[in-house]
Each structure stands twice: as structure tokens, then as C-alpha cells.
Design a protein around this motif. Structure first.
Motif, mmCIF file in Angstrom:
data_model
loop_
_atom_site.group_PDB
_atom_site.id
_atom_site.type_symbol
_atom_site.label_atom_id
_atom_site.label_comp_id
_atom_site.label_asym_id
_atom_site.label_seq_id
_atom_site.Cartn_x
_atom_site.Cartn_y
_atom_site.Cartn_z
ATOM 1 N N LEU B 199 0.833 -1.198 0.000
ATOM 2 C CA LEU B 199 0.000 0.000 0.000
ATOM 3 C C LEU B 199 0.864 1.244 0.000
ATOM 4 C CD1 LEU B 199 -2.826 1.218 0.270
ATOM 5 C CD2 LEU B 199 -2.563 1.100 2.721
ATOM 6 N N PHE B 200 1.896 1.221 0.835
ATOM 7 C CA PHE B 200 2.785 2.363 0.948
ATOM 8 C C PHE B 200 3.472 2.649 -0.373
ATOM 9 C CE2 PHE B 200 5.080 5.364 3.324
ATOM 10 C CZ PHE B 200 6.406 5.307 2.982
ATOM 11 N N LEU B 201 4.070 1.608 -0.976
ATOM 12 C CA LEU B 201 4.813 1.841 -2.213
ATOM 13 C C LEU B 201 3.893 2.294 -3.343
ATOM 14 C CD1 LEU B 201 7.208 -1.203 -2.014
ATOM 15 C CD2 LEU B 201 7.750 1.167 -1.600
ATOM 16 N N SER B 202 2.718 1.648 -3.473
ATOM 17 C CA SER B 202 1.799 2.063 -4.530
ATOM 18 C C SER B 202 1.336 3.491 -4.319
ATOM 19 C CB SER B 202 0.566 1.162 -4.562
ATOM 20 O OG SER B 202 0.889 -0.128 -4.948
ATOM 21 N N SER B 203 1.017 3.831 -3.061
ATOM 22 C CA SER B 203 0.507 5.178 -2.811
ATOM 23 C C SER B 203 1.569 6.228 -3.058
ATOM 24 C CB SER B 203 -0.004 5.307 -1.382
ATOM 25 O OG SER B 203 -0.929 4.308 -1.126
ATOM 26 N N LEU B 204 2.837 5.878 -2.809
ATOM 27 C CA LEU B 204 3.897 6.846 -3.098
ATOM 28 C C LEU B 204 3.936 7.160 -4.582
ATOM 29 C CD1 LEU B 204 7.140 6.121 -1.089
ATOM 30 C CD2 LEU B 204 5.513 7.948 -0.852
ATOM 31 N N GLU B 205 3.828 6.101 -5.411
ATOM 32 C CA GLU B 205 3.824 6.344 -6.857
ATOM 33 C C GLU B 205 2.661 7.232 -7.246
ATOM 34 O OE1 GLU B 205 5.390 1.933 -8.096
ATOM 35 O OE2 GLU B 205 4.035 2.973 -9.458
ATOM 36 N N ASP B 206 1.478 6.914 -6.687
ATOM 37 C CA ASP B 206 0.307 7.719 -7.027
ATOM 38 C C ASP B 206 0.493 9.157 -6.598
ATOM 39 O OD1 ASP B 206 -2.190 5.161 -6.297
ATOM 40 O OD2 ASP B 206 -0.754 5.424 -7.924
ATOM 41 N N SER B 207 1.139 9.364 -5.448
ATOM 42 C CA SER B 207 1.244 10.735 -4.971
ATOM 43 C C SER B 207 2.201 11.528 -5.851
ATOM 44 C CB SER B 207 1.662 10.769 -3.511
ATOM 45 O OG SER B 207 3.034 10.841 -3.363
ATOM 46 N N ALA B 208 3.173 10.830 -6.487
ATOM 47 C CA ALA B 208 4.054 11.551 -7.409
ATOM 48 C C ALA B 208 3.260 12.075 -8.594
ATOM 49 C CB ALA B 208 5.179 10.639 -7.890
ATOM 50 N N GLU C 94 -8.238 9.419 -11.305
ATOM 51 C CA GLU C 94 -8.105 9.331 -9.851
ATOM 52 C C GLU C 94 -6.932 10.138 -9.330
ATOM 53 O OE1 GLU C 94 -10.773 7.816 -7.749
ATOM 54 O OE2 GLU C 94 -8.860 7.516 -6.749
ATOM 55 N N LYS C 95 -5.828 10.118 -10.085
ATOM 56 C CA LYS C 95 -4.608 10.701 -9.544
ATOM 57 C C LYS C 95 -4.468 12.180 -9.866
ATOM 58 C CE LYS C 95 -2.528 6.259 -10.244
ATOM 59 N NZ LYS C 95 -1.480 5.486 -10.874
ATOM 60 N N GLN C 96 -5.505 12.765 -10.500
ATOM 61 C CA GLN C 96 -5.412 14.199 -10.751
ATOM 62 C C GLN C 96 -6.282 14.987 -9.802
ATOM 63 O OE1 GLN C 96 -5.474 15.462 -15.067
ATOM 64 N NE2 GLN C 96 -6.280 13.398 -15.108
ATOM 65 N N ILE C 97 -7.293 14.346 -9.276
ATOM 66 C CA ILE C 97 -8.251 15.076 -8.468
ATOM 67 C C ILE C 97 -7.769 15.073 -7.032
ATOM 68 C CG2 ILE C 97 -10.610 15.084 -7.653
ATOM 69 C CD1 ILE C 97 -11.480 14.077 -10.242
ATOM 70 N N ILE C 98 -7.655 16.268 -6.438
ATOM 71 C CA ILE C 98 -7.068 16.321 -5.107
ATOM 72 C C ILE C 98 -8.059 16.710 -4.028
ATOM 73 C CG2 ILE C 98 -4.821 16.857 -6.042
ATOM 74 C CD1 ILE C 98 -5.224 19.688 -5.150
ATOM 75 N N LEU C 99 -9.258 17.122 -4.416
ATOM 76 C CA LEU C 99 -10.233 17.543 -3.413
ATOM 77 C C LEU C 99 -11.532 16.780 -3.602
ATOM 78 C CD1 LEU C 99 -9.657 21.354 -3.688
ATOM 79 C CD2 LEU C 99 -8.855 19.879 -1.875
ATOM 80 N N GLN C 100 -12.369 16.814 -2.564
ATOM 81 C CA GLN C 100 -13.635 16.093 -2.658
ATOM 82 C C GLN C 100 -14.736 16.888 -3.316
ATOM 83 O OE1 GLN C 100 -15.305 14.352 0.763
ATOM 84 N NE2 GLN C 100 -14.126 12.512 0.524
ATOM 85 N N ASP C 101 -14.625 18.190 -3.277
ATOM 86 C CA ASP C 101 -15.696 19.027 -3.798
ATOM 87 C C ASP C 101 -15.397 19.382 -5.250
ATOM 88 O OD1 ASP C 101 -16.742 22.294 -3.732
ATOM 89 O OD2 ASP C 101 -18.091 20.624 -3.281
ATOM 90 N N VAL C 102 -16.366 19.167 -6.134
ATOM 91 C CA VAL C 102 -16.126 19.368 -7.565
ATOM 92 C C VAL C 102 -15.776 20.820 -7.877
ATOM 93 C CG1 VAL C 102 -17.277 19.373 -9.785
ATOM 94 C CG2 VAL C 102 -17.545 17.451 -8.284
ATOM 95 N N GLU C 103 -16.547 21.767 -7.314
ATOM 96 C CA GLU C 103 -16.289 23.172 -7.630
ATOM 97 C C GLU C 103 -14.925 23.620 -7.139
ATOM 98 O OE1 GLU C 103 -20.847 24.626 -7.077
ATOM 99 O OE2 GLU C 103 -19.269 26.124 -6.855
ATOM 100 N N ARG C 104 -14.558 23.176 -5.940
ATOM 101 C CA ARG C 104 -13.263 23.598 -5.419
ATOM 102 C C ARG C 104 -12.125 22.999 -6.228
ATOM 103 N NH1 ARG C 104 -12.522 22.243 0.406
ATOM 104 N NH2 ARG C 104 -10.517 23.208 0.051
#
Lengths: 234, 300, 549
Positions: B199-208, C94-104
Motif C-alpha cells: 500500500l505504501f509503495l503504490s501510494s507513493l507512486e500515485d502521490s508523485a 483518480e490521480k489528478q483530483i485532489i479535493l472532494q468538492d467538484v467546484e473547489r
């Protein structure tokens, strides 16, 4: 900048020690401990706000805090086993004290929105936050001690965290406060804390090194080298 | 889990500041007031408010969860604290830290009071969880503590996603024979450790990747960041805030006048004799939010 | 007018001796919609990141050459000048959206640029209407579908009103419906708003014909440029062309259609002989599902009365919209979910009586995200992991599996350092190492280029010929049509169609491959090989010779 942070946190910590000593001699000062807690949290937030942050670190802090928070859920069944402490230690160690504090407090704060807030929230934030700060500030010493030192300290923090967390009912709801009350209140959680410490030791010995390495690799800033057209390397 | 669910009630529509103010007000009352009669009246007003809001069942369930801790305090206090005049039991063995056991009625009463207090403070926190939307609260804070509020919002957003990731990894590991449900503790710990590692390693990649997306939208520049929060205080918000400020001032007056003195040691004061008009008035005023809520519902 | 000018750029990633891109020269004019395509690892993602200076600013590395935006050297521009002009949308919603609220979320970029609240509100409102997000804006971002999330990500970029928008494989992770929504939005941005768009994509079927210009890349270099109507002669590979175009190219045609409409036009005057359809017969039933029902939450009927059989050596494709219950059904069969009603028999034995070891030896389940598998330090350890858990570690077995998937040369590498396609193969190896009889693959072709898909398809066929049964859960109808034997379609938790692929896919309205749509009414054909042969052997009606239809 670094100098400023070190001084700031030193002052805060000495203030706390002072206050705690005062508290136990003058009964009506239990509030003083709570006030100083708010003060600590406030000053770390202030330190966090004033330093420059880039998107990599921000995304990383949010991710690690969320992982820490998620880790609380499946382990609720196993008493005392909290990998969160380990995560805070690793984050503090690699990212610095202020970031470590934010990870610890965010873990507690946000996961409680899903698990339930209560008077314990503040103390959880303090416990995990200070864990991060501790590992961040003593990074050089721990590096010299090697991985065994890290593992030992993780285990130790099992007890320290437990002690901090106990204050939510000792300091808040037991009156009047005497040394006897404090010591007994803390001894009750001994088994709990021992499991916590054992869990921390297991985790850090198996995964400590790899997590730290992974975080350091993530943090590495890469240099930009520009080559002019006439001196191209072919 | 006590998560916020949108139920479209009066309290949920308020500006997050108003919600916070109500919660803080109740917290203040529960922590500072000592007379059990006041406490009971105040507690009833919370339950009543929750009832009108439609979430009474949940907060009572939450209160039940905390009951073991309350019990712990009820038991501990008399064991630890030996002040008080009316002795119920006196032991003769001198324990190392506790000393001789001396259970007094005053300590028991105080323990019970503390236990009740714990339950209701916890219920207030749970209530807060149900009426304040966390993300709106963070958006409000964004104006003042920019980075921390953004961090809070992002962590909140990542929480369910990482939870889902965790479940997927557990499934994948189970199908590879991982000893997650083994009987021995050490095997379980190792297997869960594996899951955390992945989980940690995958999430690190995603956070990049997330960081790159933030970077390409301009986060991290030296410009001053503004905040997208445009909720304005409505009529009801102003009403609640004024009400809260008035009660707050009244309470401070009440405390300064010494009307809150209620001793447990050396003997328990008679709660009835300790009541003042001011105290009762404050307790009754605590029912105003419930009335407002009920009024809003009826006149909708 | 030239808005982007890339001159002689060569780039090396940090700590890397290979050139990611080499001697790139590219000019883009205002208002163009340019498509950049090529196989995995050809450098197209690297190229596109030059334009908003993410390379080299964010990644580091060595760079040679110059990039000009609107005539000015990009190095001399301040970051906010670049951000206001160039926006970038990434691959994973998934990896581009950083907030829960659409407008924000949409306002995030505007906050960074320091706009005041009223201006932000206006921009956000307008963008929500532009991208048809009116019904989405009150929901949490975590509850949205893939297509909706990606549109929110696009909105977040468009709200800053850049003139140039870059898209890095925006539809590769989406289901067909979501992909269409996104491509329509991209078309709208270019056609109605005049934005200059650079689109990097591998799923060419949906976007080849909307491009003004197409850039073909391979191994870090631009090898050709063309338009949808004029495809350069040297472009023949499967990963450079949409499926239909590739088929006509392989059949030796001069005119290369790029979508179904053009293809139907091209063959309208021809007759075709009957395609040789082979319907495999199956003897042994290996999996039987009887009256299976499952409720995820009380009252929510996730699966209703599912009945079907799977035979030895059969390749089954399971299709259905998101939420139809496909993944749930096979998670139950794999033994992950236990509280269902009904019977599931594998080789005649009820799976409720299986312990975990038997389950692993009978069924292999490959989940959607290969990253879920990688926790060990080397590929070899990773593949051996399952065997070690069930105490059946056999070094020869592991080596055989590695060789089957052509990853033997990677066995000492860290699995997380591999490319997407290699990761997929390692994950497959991990699933197959215990030699299960039934293999369930959940969306294995996401993000793969055409050649990698072909390789996967060949492996699936080889495994089936060795007697394994394979279940392929996918949205990719064209891929399924080339390699599967039978099809099962699910809708709302129920099975709505089940049968041989040619019977089901040719008559389907939505779940039919492009080939079937092209040859509709002429003959029943679903897979590429057959289609190529048909076209090769086809004759024109007026050419005199009458054929048996």
C-alpha cells in the motif's frame, strides 16, 4: 530558516515542561496543560504555514497521513497494534520535524472523522505529532545509532504515545489530580502499550529500512543540465 | 462509523462557523459546570436538539460505545482519591502506590459525575461530526491557514481512495496464499505488514503523479494564493451566533459570580441548595437552538 | 500562426543513458488538433511535457535544444506565464483530483493564480456548463464515474483559460462511454473554442479521425507526419493505426478508411465469400454456476440468479457496463466473498468446501491494478511468493513461467521499476505460477498498446490450447473479438446474453466490434484475421464474376 525552527521548538518544549511542573503543584492549573497543548499545535501550524512547500511534499504529506489514518481501521480489532506510530516516525525522520508533526496530527484528525471524534482527538494529535517531531529533530543522532537505534526508539514511543493518550481521561476527568492518580492512570494501559511497542518493533525491523529508503528516493530532487547545441555530447 | 451524511437538516445548512460555535458552547458548559442538576438539564437539551435534528439514535449509540471508559473512571476515582468524610469502606493493606484503600461516598459521587460528563462530552463530539461537513469547514479555514487546510482537504479526499486500495491489496494477497487470517499472531503481523508495504509503495507512486498534476496547475509558485469559499452568513447563522455570544457572556458572568462552586470534598453539597436563578435560566436558554430548529421545520 | 516550436530537442531522464527523445523538430499552429501516437516507451509523453516545461523543471535530467511558445524561449518565461497559456490533463482521473468538492477542484488552478473570489466563481460556473457537469457538481468526487472524473480534471485545467491544452492519454483508463464523453469534450474545445490541442493517445479508434495532423513516433524519434486522409506509406504497424485502418492496410488496400463510416463506404460495392468460422466444441465442464445471488448491502441486489458453465480450454469474455456486477461475480467464484446463495462447482466440487490452498491451485485471479502485486524486491521473488505461501516452491516451475511471459531477463529487477507492459506480464506470471485451471483476468488490456495486446492475446490462446479455461472481463470489444470463444453479457446483475462469440457479437447493438459493424449485413465476421482474408479475397460486384454470397 533551520536555525529558527530549532529555536522555536526548543522554546516550546521547555515551556511545556515548565507548565507541567507548575500544574502538579497547583490544582487549578490542569487547564494550563490544555492551553499549552493548543499552543504547541498552534505554533507547529504556524511553522508549517510559513515555510515554503512544493507540490511533491504536499501530495506526500496528504498521502502518508491518509495511509496512517486508514491503518487504524483494520487494526482496531487487535488491541494496541498501531502501525500509525511507525509511519509517523518514518515521516518525521525523512521529512523533518514540522512535516512529521503535520503527518501525525492529520492522521489522527482526519481518521477521526471516519472513526469518531472525542476528547481523545486532541491527545492523539499530540501523541503522533510529537512522535514525528522527535524523530525529525533527532535525525542525526539516530542515523549514527543505525537501524537498531531506530527500532528501539519506535518501541519506546509505543509507551510514550500511550502515556500521552492516557491524559485524555486522567487530566480531564479525574479530580483532584495528584501524583498517585497520574501514575495509576498510566499504569493501567501498560499491557496495551506493550502490545503497541511490540508491534512497532516488529514493523520497524521488517520494514523500517525500506520505507525510509522509499521516502528518501521520492524526495530526491533531480538536477537540470542544459546542453548547448554546439557542445552536444553526440 | 460515525461519518457525515447529508440529511438536509437545519443544522447542516448552517455556515460551518455557526455549527462550530454551537458545539463549542456545549463543550464549554459540560466541562466547566459542576452541579449535577445543571449538567443533566444541559445534557437533555443536547439530546432534544439531536432528536429534532433526526440523529438522536446515532448519538445515543455513540454514547453507549464510550460507556466502558466512563465505568473505568467511576471505578478508578474512588480507588485513587481518598478525600471525603463519609467513609464506605476502609481497607488495611497498604498498597505501594495507592496506599490504603479508603472508599468514600464523596469520591464515588464525583466518579459518577465524571463518568456522566465523559459520556456527554463524547456525545457532543459525535454530534459535531454529524452536523458539520468536514470539507466545508476546511474550505472556510483555507482563508486563514492555507497550507494546513489544503492538507486537511487532500487527506480527507485520499482517505476513501486509499481504503479501497487497501481492500484490493488484501484481496490480491489472500489469493496468493498470504496468512492474513492465520491463528498465530506473528504470521498475521507479517502478512499485514506485507499489505502495508505494498500500500505504501503504490501510494507513493500515485502521490508523485498527483504532485505533477498540482504542479502543472501552478501550485508552488511564489504568488499569493486566494481561496474559493463563498458561503455567506445567512439570517439563521447570524441569529445563532448572536445567541451564542450572549450565552457565552452570561456564562462568564455566572462563573465570575462564583455561582458555579459546587464542592464534593469534604462533603457533597446539596445540589438543590446550590441552584440559583441564573443557573436555571442558562440551562433553559440552552433549549433555544432546539426551538429554532423546530420552528424552521414547521415553517418550511 | 505558430504557437509552439520545438527545435532539435534531445532529452535524457536523470541517471539514464538512453535518450528518451531525440532530435525532435515540431511546429504547431494555432487552433490545430494534433494527435501524437506510437508504442509504449516511444517518448510521446516526454515530448508533450516539454511544452509546459514540466520537463525539465519537474523531472530534472539533461536537455539539449530549444522550445518556443508564441515565439518566446520557454526558459525565459515565468511559471505563471506558462500556466496561464498551457494546461495539461493526465491519464489517470483518480490521480489528478485532489479535493472532494467538484467546484473547489475546478477552482484549484485559479486559486494558485491568485484570482479573486468573484472572478473564480464566474469561471467555474462557465466551465461547468461547457463540460456538461451540471449534474455532477453537487456530488463528491469520489463518487463519480471515470468519465465524469476526467471531465472534472479537464474542467480544472480549462477554468484557467489556457490557449494550448495538452492531453496525455486521457481515455486509456476509461470505459467506452466515458471515453466518448471525453473525446467529445476535446472536440468541442478545439472546434468551438479554437483551443490548440495536443493529444497523445493509443486508443486510436476513437480519436484518429478528429485530428488535423498526426505525428507518428517510435523509439524517441518522430518518424512521420500525416493527416487522417493521407497516411504516410511507411506507417504500417498496429500501434500506429486504428484497428480498421490496420486491417485494410494489411489487406493491401489503397484507400485506408479511419472509421466505420468510411470503411463501409469503401466496401459497399463488394461481395465477400463466407468467412471460415470455427466454433470450438467443448467437452469437459470445469465451472458450473447455479442460481447464484448476492446482496452487497441489504436490499441492494448485486447479482441475481446467475447461471452459466465454463468448459476446459474455453476462453470466455464477460462484458457489461460499470456496476453490472462482473467483478463481483468473479470475486465470488475466486473465493473472496463468501456470503452468497446458490452453488458454484469447480470440477464437480462445491467451492464452499475448498480451503485456501485448493482455491489457489484451481483459480487464478488477476486484479485490475498490477501494482497491487508488487511488494517483494525482485521479480523472481515476486513470482515465487505464491508458491512459497502454499509450501510448494519449485525453482524450475518459476523459471518456466518467467520464460513463458518473456520476462526471464528481468528476474533480478525490482518489479516497480518496470514499464507498464512488463508489469502486466509479471503480474500475470504471479497469477499463473500456481498452475491454476481457471484464470480470471480483470481488465488486463488497460493502457496497453496494440502490439502488447497482441502478445497478450497469443499467450491467452496458448494457455487455452494447453487446457486452461480463461475468463476475460473487459470493455475492449475489439480485443475480445480477436481472441475469445464465447461471450457473456451482464446487465444490472443478471446475465442477458450467453453464447458463441460470432452469434452474440454480430447481432449486438452496442457490444459489437468495429469489424462486425463494418461488415454488417454483408457477412458475419468478428475478428481481424478473418476480416483481412475477406477483404483480400473480395471482388467487386461490377467486375462481372458472381460469387456465392
Amino acid at each position: 530558516m533551520k536555525h529558527k525552527i530549532k529555536v522555536g521548538t526548543l522554546i516550546i518544549i521547555s515551556y511545556i515542561i515548565l507548565l507541567l511542573i507548575i500544574t502538579y503543584f497547583d490544582f487549578y492549573m490542569e487547564e494550563a496543560v490544555k492551553i499549552s497543548m493548543f499552543f504547541i499545535i498552534g505554533s507547529f501550524v504556524l511553522l508549517f504555514e510559513t515555510k515554503e512547500i512544493n507540490s511533491r511534499t504536499m501530495a506526500l504529506l496528504a498521502t502518508v497521513s491518509a495511509i496512517g489514518g486508514v491503518m487504524r481501521v483494520p487494526f482496531a480489532a487487535i488491541p494496541g497494534f498501531q502501525p500509525v506510530t511507525f509511519m509517523c516516525a518514518v515521516s518525521g525522520y525523512t521529512l523533518g520535524p514540522v512535516n512529521g508533526f503535520m503527518v501525525g496530527s492529520m492522521c489522527a484528525f482526519i481518521s477521526n472523522f471516519f472513526l469518531g471524534h472525542g476528547p481523545w482527538t486532541l491527545w492523539q494529535m499530540m501523541g503522533w505529532g510529537l512522535c514525528g517531531v522527535f524523530f525529525g529533530m533527532l535525525r542525526k543522532r539516530i542515523e549514527n545509532m543505525g537501524i537498531k537505534g531506530f527500532i528501539f526508539l519506535c518501541g519506546l514511543w509505543g509507551y510514550i504515545y500511550g502515556t500521552i493518550l492516557n491524559q485524555w481521561y486522567v487530566l480531564e476527568f479525574m479530580r483532584p489530580i495528584t501524583w498517585k492518580v497520574i501514575i495509576t492512570g498510566n499504569i493501567l494501559s501498560f499491557w496495551h502499550d506493550t502490545f503497541h511497542a511490540i508491534g512497532n518493533v516488529i514493523f520497524s525491523s521488517i520494514f523500517g529500512k525500506s520505507f525510509i529508503e522509499a521516502l528518501e528516493r521520492y524526495n530526491k530532487r533531480n538536477k537540470i543540465i542544459r546542453i548547448k547545441a554546439d557542445e552536444s555530447a553526440g | 462509523m460515525l461519518t457525515y451524511k447529508n440529511r438536509n437538516t437545519f443544522l447542516q445548512r448552517l455556515h460551518p462557523v455557526s455549527g462550530l460555535t454551537i458545539i463549542l458552547l456545549y463543550l464549554l458548559i459540560f466541562i466547566s459546570v459542576n452541579n449535577p442538576i445543571y449538567l443533566l438539564l444541559a445534557a437533555l437539551s443536547v439530546v432534544f436538539l439531536a432528536y429534532i435534528d433526526g440523529c438522536m439514535q446515532e448519538i445515543l449509540k455513540y454514547g453507549k460505545l464510550i460507556f466502558p471508559f466512563a465505568l473505568l473512571i467511576i471505578i478508578l476515582n474512588p480507588l485513587m482519591v481518598h478525600n471525603g468524610n463519609t467513609v464506605l469502606y476502609e481497607g488495611h493493606i497498604n498498597f505501594p502506590v495507592i496506599g490504603a484503600i479508603r472508599i468514600t461516598m464523596e469520591a464515588v459521587m464525583f466518579g459518577i459525575l465524571s463518568g456522566i460528563r465523559v459520556i456527554f462530552v463524547t456525545i457532543i463530539f459525535g454530534f459535531g461530526n454529524l452536523i458539520i461537513h468536514p470539507d466545508r469547514m476546511f474550505a472556510f479555514f483555507l482563508k486563514y491557514v492555507k497550507k494546513s487546510a489544503l492538507l486537511m482537504s487532500m487527506t480527507l479526499r485520499l482517505f476513501p481512495a486509499i481504503m479501497q486500495s487497501y481492500k484490493n491489496i488484501v484481496d490480491a494477497e489472500r489469493l496468493r496464499g498470504s496468512k492474513l487470517f492465520d491463528k498465530k499472531f506473528i504470521n498475521k503481523a507479517k502478512s499485514y505488514g506485507n499489505v502495508v508495504n505494498i500500500l505504501f509503495l503504490s501510494s507513493l507512486e500515485d502521490s508523485a503523479e498527483m504532485a505533477e498534476s498540482m504542479y502543472s496547475r501552478g501550485y508552488g509558485m511564489k504568488l499569493k494564493r486566494t481561496s474559493y469559499f463563498y458561503e455567506k452568513l445567512s439570517f439563521w447563522d447570524v441569529v445563532i451566533l448572536i445567541y451564542a455570544i450572549c450565552i457565552y457572556i452570561y456564562i462568564i458572568y455566572f462563573l465570575k459570580q462564583g455561582l458555579n462552586r459546587f464542592e464534593f470534598y469534604p462533603t457533597v453539597d446539596n445540589p438543590l441548595r446550590n441552584i440559583s436563578y441564573h443557573g436555571i435560566l442558562i440551562c433553559l436558554l440552552l433549549y433555544i437552538p432546539s426551538l429554532l430548529n423546530w420552528g424552521w421545520k414547521v415553517w418550511k | 500562426m505558430e504557437v509552439i516550436n520545438i527545435q532539435d530537442v534531445t532529452y535524457w531522464y536523470p541517471d539514464c543513458n538512453n535518450r528518451a527523445i531525440e532530435d525532435i523538430n515540431l511546429k504547431i499552429n494555432e487552433g490545430e488538433l494534433v494527435l501524437i501516437t506510437g508504442p509504449s516507451g516511444c517518448g510521446k509523453s516526454t515530448l508533450i511535457r516539454l511544452i509546459n516545461r514540466v520537463i525539465p523543471d519537474y523531472y530534472g535530467g539533461k536537455i539539449k535544444g530549444n522550445v518556443y511558445l508564441n515565439g518566446r524561449d520557454i526558459v525565459s518565461l515565468k511559471m505563471d506565464e506558462i500556466i496561464k497559456n498551457v494546461g495539461m490533463v493526465y491519464q489517470h482521473p483518480e490521480k489528478q483530483i485532489i479535493l472532494q468538492d467538484v467546484e473547489r477542484e475546478i477552482a484549484f488552478g485559479l486559486e494558485n493564480l491568485g484570482f479573486d473570489v468573484n472572478k473564480m466563481k464566474r469561471n467555474v460556473c462557465e466551465v461547468i456548463s461547457l463540460l456538461a457537469l451540471n449534474f455532477v457538481k453537487n456530488r463528491q468526487t469520489t463518487e463519480l464515474s471515470g468519465g465524469e472524473k476526467q471531465r472534472v480534471a479537464i474542467a480544472s485545467v480549462v477554468s484557467m483559460n489556457p490557449e494550448i491544452i495538452l492531453f496525455d492519454e486521457p481515455i486509456s483508463q476509461l470505459d467506452p462511454i466515458g471515453a466518448e464523453e471525453v473525446i467529445n469534450s476535446i472536440k468541442k474545445l478545439n472546434r468551438d473554442f479554437g483551443k490548440t490541442i495536443l493529444l497523445v493517445e493509443q486508443r486510436l479508434d476513437k480519436c484518429f479521425d478528429i485530428a488535423d495532423r498526426i505525428i507518428f513516433m517510435e523509439k524517441g524519434k518522430i518518424i512521420a507526419e500525416g493527416t487522417p486522409n493521407k497516411i504516410p506509406k511507411e506507417i504500417k504497424s498496429r500501434y500506429h493505426l486504428p484497428n480498421i485502418t490496420y486491417i485494410f492496410n494489411q489487406a493491401g488496400e489503397n484507400f485506408l478508411p479511419v472509421n466505420v463510416k468510411q470503411a463501409r463506404e469503401a466496401i459497399k460495392d463488394r461481395t465477400f465469400s463466407k468467412p471460415d468460422i470455427v466454433k470450438k466444441s467443448f467437452n469437459e465442464s470445469i465451472l458450473e454456476v447455479e442460481k447464484l445471488s448476492f446482496e452487497y448491502e441489504k436490499g441492494l441486489r448485486t447479482l441475481r440468479n446467475i447461471n452459466f458453465q465454463l468448459h476446459k480450454g474455453e476462453i470466455l469474455c464477460v462484458m457489461g457496463e460499470n456496476g453490472a456486477g462482473k467483478s463481483t461475480l468473479f470475486k465470488i467464484i475466486a473465493g473472496l466473498i463468501k456470503d452468497y446463495t446458490g452453488n458454484i462447482l469447480i470440477s464437480g466440487k462445491n467451492i464452499k468446501k475448498f480451503d485456501i490452498f485448493e482455491t489457489i491451485k484451481k483459480i487464478g485471479y488477476l486484479s485490475q491494478n498490477p501494482n497491487d502485486y508488487f511488494g517483494r524486491k525482485t521479480v523472481f521473488e515476486e513470482v515465487s511468493y505464491t508458491l512459497k505461501n502454499i509450501d510448494e516452491f519449485n525453482e524450475k516451475r518459476v523459471k518456466d513461467v518467467l520464460r513463458l511471459f518473456d520476462i526471464d531477463h528481468l528476474k533480478e529487477k525490482n518489479p516497480r521499476d518496470l514499464s507498464g507492459g512488463e508489469k502486466q506480464r509479471v503480474a500475470l506470471a504471479c497469477t499463473l505460477v500456481a498452475d491454476p485451471q481457471i484464470l480470471i483476468l480483470d481488465e488486463p488490456t488497460r493502457g496497453m498498446d496494440a502490439v502488447a495486446k497482441e502478445n497478450l492475446g497469443e499467450i491467452i490462446k496458448k494457455l487455452a490450447s494447453q487446457g486452461k479455461s480463461i475468463v476475460l472481463i473487459t470493455h475492449d470489444v475489439d480485443f475480445a473479438a480477436d481472441y475469445v470463444d464465447t461471450v457473456l453479457i451482464m446487465f444490472g446483475g443478471e446475465v442477458v446474453a450467453r453464447g458463441y462469440k460470432d452469434d452474440i457479437l454480430c447481432d449486438a447493438i452496442y457490444y459489437s466490434p468495429q469489424i462486425s459493424k463494418v461488415f454488417k449485413n454483408k457477412c458475419k465476421v468478428t475478428d481481424s484475421k478473418n476480416a483481412i482474408n475477406l477483404i483480400l479475397k473480395s471482388k467487386y460486384k461490377d467486375a462481372g464474376e458472381q460469387n456465392e454470397a
